[in-house]
Design a protein around this motif. Structure first.
Motif, PDB file in Angstrom:
ATOM      1  N   UNK A  78       0.849  -1.095   0.117  1.00  0.00           N
ATOM      2  CA  UNK A  78      -0.015   0.042   0.028  1.00  0.00           C
ATOM      3  C   UNK A  78       0.818   1.183  -0.016  1.00  0.00           C
ATOM      4  N   UNK A  79       0.219   2.348  -0.359  1.00  0.00           N
ATOM      5  CA  UNK A  79       0.739   3.631  -0.951  1.00  0.00           C
ATOM      6  C   UNK A  79      -0.150   4.643  -0.486  1.00  0.00           C
ATOM      7  N   UNK A  80      -0.439   4.792   0.738  1.00  0.00           N
ATOM      8  CA  UNK A  80      -1.223   5.900   1.101  1.00  0.00           C
ATOM      9  C   UNK A  80      -1.476   5.950   2.580  1.00  0.00           C
ATOM     10  N   UNK A  81      -2.681   6.444   3.091  1.00  0.00           N
ATOM     11  CA  UNK A  81      -2.915   6.622   4.575  1.00  0.00           C
ATOM     12  C   UNK A  81      -3.028   5.215   5.376  1.00  0.00           C
ATOM     13  N   UNK A  82      -3.097   4.092   4.370  1.00  0.00           N
ATOM     14  CA  UNK A  82      -3.457   2.703   5.027  1.00  0.00           C
ATOM     15  C   UNK A  82      -2.420   2.048   4.434  1.00  0.00           C
ATOM     16  N   UNK A  83      -1.308   1.183   5.114  1.00  0.00           N
ATOM     17  CA  UNK A  83      -0.407   0.308   4.736  1.00  0.00           C
ATOM     18  C   UNK A  83      -0.739  -0.966   5.494  1.00  0.00           C
ATOM     19  N   UNK A  84      -0.341  -2.108   4.994  1.00  0.00           N
ATOM     20  CA  UNK A  84      -0.242  -3.282   5.462  1.00  0.00           C
ATOM     21  C   UNK A  84       1.431  -3.828   5.749  1.00  0.00           C
ATOM     22  N   UNK A  85       1.966  -4.034   6.815  1.00  0.00           N
ATOM     23  CA  UNK A  85       3.370  -4.551   6.937  1.00  0.00           C
ATOM     24  C   UNK A  85       3.380  -5.679   7.523  1.00  0.00           C
ATOM     25  N   UNK A  86       4.213  -6.536   7.005  1.00  0.00           N
ATOM     26  CA  UNK A  86       4.822  -7.956   7.675  1.00  0.00           C
ATOM     27  C   UNK A  86       6.192  -7.977   8.038  1.00  0.00           C
ATOM     28  N   UNK A  87       6.454  -8.627   9.159  1.00  0.00           N
ATOM     29  CA  UNK A  87       7.877  -8.776   9.807  1.00  0.00           C
ATOM     30  C   UNK A  87       8.061  -9.990  10.090  1.00  0.00           C
ATOM     31  N   UNK A  88       9.401 -10.382   9.397  1.00  0.00           N
ATOM     32  CA  UNK A  88       9.941 -11.710   9.990  1.00  0.00           C
ATOM     33  C   UNK A  88      10.262 -11.704  11.555  1.00  0.00           C
ATOM     34  N   UNK A  89      10.095 -12.726  12.186  1.00  0.00           N
ATOM     35  CA  UNK A  89      10.415 -12.903  13.506  1.00  0.00           C
ATOM     36  C   UNK A  89      11.679 -14.027  13.612  1.00  0.00           C
ATOM     37  N   UNK A  90      12.598 -13.933  14.035  1.00  0.00           N
ATOM     38  CA  UNK A  90      13.896 -14.885  14.135  1.00  0.00           C
ATOM     39  C   UNK A  90      13.374 -16.115  15.269  1.00  0.00           C
ATOM     40  N   UNK A  91      13.339 -17.206  14.466  1.00  0.00           N
ATOM     41  CA  UNK A  91      13.117 -18.481  15.458  1.00  0.00           C
ATOM     42  C   UNK A  91      11.703 -18.797  15.626  1.00  0.00           C
ATOM     43  N   UNK A  92      10.789 -18.016  14.848  1.00  0.00           N
ATOM     44  CA  UNK A  92       9.246 -18.067  15.219  1.00  0.00           C
ATOM     45  C   UNK A  92       8.843 -19.576  14.684  1.00  0.00           C
ATOM     46  N   UNK A  93       7.955 -19.905  15.587  1.00  0.00           N
ATOM     47  CA  UNK A  93       7.421 -21.375  15.379  1.00  0.00           C
ATOM     48  C   UNK A  93       5.946 -21.153  15.176  1.00  0.00           C
ATOM     49  N   UNK A  94       5.184 -21.688  14.215  1.00  0.00           N
ATOM     50  CA  UNK A  94       3.898 -21.367  14.375  1.00  0.00           C
ATOM     51  C   UNK A  94       2.971 -21.961  15.245  1.00  0.00           C
ATOM     52  N   UNK A  95       1.769 -21.828  15.495  1.00  0.00           N
ATOM     53  CA  UNK A  95       1.089 -22.850  16.496  1.00  0.00           C
ATOM     54  C   UNK A  95       1.042 -24.204  16.001  1.00  0.00           C
ATOM     55  N   UNK A  96       1.063 -25.127  16.860  1.00  0.00           N
ATOM     56  CA  UNK A  96       1.196 -26.447  16.741  1.00  0.00           C
ATOM     57  C   UNK A  96      -0.317 -26.918  16.136  1.00  0.00           C
ATOM     58  N   UNK A  97      -1.184 -26.461  16.825  1.00  0.00           N
ATOM     59  CA  UNK A  97      -2.717 -26.737  16.122  1.00  0.00           C
ATOM     60  C   UNK A  97      -3.142 -27.879  17.225  1.00  0.00           C
ATOM     61  N   UNK A  98      -4.507 -28.666  16.932  1.00  0.00           N
ATOM     62  CA  UNK A  98      -4.993 -29.574  17.760  1.00  0.00           C
ATOM     63  C   UNK A  98      -4.213 -30.797  17.266  1.00  0.00           C
ATOM     64  N   UNK A  99      -4.139 -31.647  18.254  1.00  0.00           N
ATOM     65  CA  UNK A  99      -3.509 -32.929  18.122  1.00  0.00           C
ATOM     66  C   UNK A  99      -4.926 -33.939  18.209  1.00  0.00           C
TER      67      UNK A  99
END
Length: 55
Positions: free
Chosen positions: A17-38
């Motif tokens: 986006x290039x305006x009053x609203x932007x969306x940002x994504x940031x990498x997080x070192x060693x991030x592990x997503x949620x494991x989810x239900x087993x």
């Protein structure tokens, strides 16, 4: 995904986006997503057919 223009990218971030609203994504070192239900190895409940309703 959004159709918005990618306005900045580096090793750790991306901005859309290039305006009053932007969306940002940031990498997080060693991030592990949620494991989810087993799934349990044995069923914990029994399946029953719904009881028909009388009119």
């Amino acid at each position: 995904m959004t159709g918005w223009e990618i306005t900045h990218v580096d090793d750790d971030t991306a901005y859309l986006g290039d305006g009053p609203i932007q969306l940002a994504f940031q990498r997080v070192e060693d991030y592990r997503g949620l494991a989810g239900p087993t799934r349990p190895s044995t069923p914990t409940s029994t399946s029953r057919s719904p009881t028909p309703r009388s009119p």
